[in-house]
Design a protein around this motif. Structure first.
Motif, short mmCIF file in Angstrom:
data_model
loop_
_atom_site.label_atom_id
_atom_site.label_comp_id
_atom_site.label_asym_id
_atom_site.label_seq_id
_atom_site.Cartn_x
_atom_site.Cartn_y
_atom_site.Cartn_z
N ARG A 235 46.63 28.74 -7.08
CA ARG A 235 47.16 28.38 -8.36
C ARG A 235 47.99 26.98 -8.80
O ARG A 235 48.80 27.23 -8.37
N ARG B 15 53.65 33.93 -5.51
CA ARG B 15 52.76 34.67 -5.96
C ARG B 15 53.54 35.12 -6.80
O ARG B 15 54.49 34.88 -7.30
N LYS B 16 52.07 35.29 -7.22
CA LYS B 16 53.23 36.01 -9.61
C LYS B 16 54.33 37.60 -8.71
O LYS B 16 54.03 38.20 -8.04
N HIS C 292 42.42 25.43 -12.06
CA HIS C 292 42.08 26.79 -11.84
C HIS C 292 40.07 26.10 -11.32
O HIS C 292 40.24 27.07 -10.57
N ARG D 167 40.41 26.37 -7.99
CA ARG D 167 40.84 28.21 -7.52
C ARG D 167 38.89 28.13 -7.23
O ARG D 167 38.53 29.15 -6.35
#
Length: 373
Positions: free
Chosen positions: A217, A240-241, A317, A320
């Protein structure tokens, strides 16, 4: 008012830049909470402990937007500021009021921006997020007996288009190769553009290769530090998230391009401010690159690889998606790719697996039972 300079006293494992970024989000959350009614305080506490920090901010922004609508665009409150909306007024809000807010007002509204009037249109995905926020808010207020009825069952459904695998935008393998060639030789740039390209080509190549290898990301890449990498062990750390700390294996290609950038192009530490000394990717102003700058960089190179205008270039994205599709085409299982890309649900990864249909066709075509065929 001039803000005091922030000093970080960090005893956690997180790098200072991530602690600082999280603090900025927390301060924004507290600022929004100060503009919302006091009866929502327990809801703020629920968000603080129950959801990711970025989600907390998104929910609070949506709630504030709704409360501003109540004050300026509706007759549902007599308050002249969002802070003064009362419990009784909130208790009188019906599902029909919410449906009108979402379907009538949110779909298209205007905002004054200095001497301009900005027209904002929201698609169903944005409307669905606002609906989700209000559902969480009203369910919480009902559960905590702040309002008398749970009105969320009366919210109109918002239809979202089902993701179609063939509609997923990503680069093909030959387009990735073309993009890397452009970064290497700068052949598509004008003489003026080549001056900038010479100063950033090692950095840009490292950024692009990290994106298409790991499907990072953009926030994960922007937060990378030199100290994130352990070249002796062959891995690097990302956040990460939801604050998850993950070690990623480092392959030879990525190690090569990162070391080239650090040794041949990145500014030495003595020329940097303390806050940027550990930052991996720097701007020409010797500051940590912003997310916006990284997005623009990716758009530039993908548009050149695709042979299209800069506006039609791809976002990070889409790289990704490129990484996910390329890995699956190489034969890796969707579960391995799910783990690498940190997809919460394997069905997300399966969308990229659908691109293997051409491989299936080749398998069946070359697997005939009848000799005469």
């Amino acid at each position: 008012m001039v803000k005091n300079k922030i000093s970080i006293h960090n005893k956690s494992d997180k790098p200072d830049n991530i602690v600082l970024k999280e603090n900025e989000i927390i301060e924004r959350c507290l600022e929004i909470e100060n503009h919302l009614p006091n009866f929502m305080k327990d809801f703020f506490l629920y968000l603080k402990s129950g959801v990711a920090l970025s989600t907390r901010l998104a929910y609070l922004e949506d709630v504030l937007f709704f409360c501003k609508y109540l004050v300026t665009e509706s007759n549902l409150t007599e308050a002249d500021s969002t802070k003064l909306i009362s419990i009784n007024e909130f208790n009188q809000i019906t599902a029909k009021d919410i449906n009108r807010f979402l379907g009538d007002y949110c779909s298209r509204y205007t905002m004054e921006n200095g001497e301009y009037i900005k027209v904002i249109e929201n698609r169903n995905r944005a409307l669905a997020r606002k609906k989700s926020t209000l559902s969480v808010l009203f369910k919480f207020l009902y559960r905590d007996e702040i309002i008398e009825k749970n009105i969320t069952d009366g919210f109109n459904p918002i239809r979202l288009p089902k993701p179609q695998p063939d509609a997923i935008k990503r680069l093909e393998i030959d387009e990735v190769a073309r993009m890397l060639d452009i970064i290497d030789n700068g052949s598509t740039f004008t003489d003026k553009e080549k001056i900038y390209w010479e100063k950033t080509k090692y950095r840009d190549k490292a950024i692009i290769i990290l994106f298409v290898t790991y499907g990072l990301r953009v926030s994960e890449l922007q937060q990378l530090n030199i100290s994130s990498f352990n070249f002796n062990r062959g891995d690097f750390k990302i956040y990460r998230k939801r604050g998850k700390e993950v070690l990623m294996p480092l392959n030879k290609t990525c190690e090569k391009v990162i070391k080239e950038y650090i040794t041949q192009q990145r500014s030495p530490d003595h020329s940097l401010d303390d806050i940027d000394k550990d930052a991996l990717f720097l701007s020409l102003q010797n500051k940590r690159m912003t997310i916006r700058a990284i997005r623009n960089l990716v758009k530039k190179y993908t548009s050149l690889a695709l042979g299209t205008s800069r506006d039609n270039g791809y976002s990070p994205h889409k790289l990704r998606a490129t990484a996910a599709t390329s890995l699956i085409q190489q034969g890796f299982s969707i579960y391995d790719v799910q783990n690498l890309l940190d997809h919460d649900n394997v069905t997300t990864t399966q969308l990229y697996a659908a691109h293997k249909k051409d491989v299936k066709r080749e398998i069946v075509k070359n697997f005939e039972w009848l000799d005469e065929i």
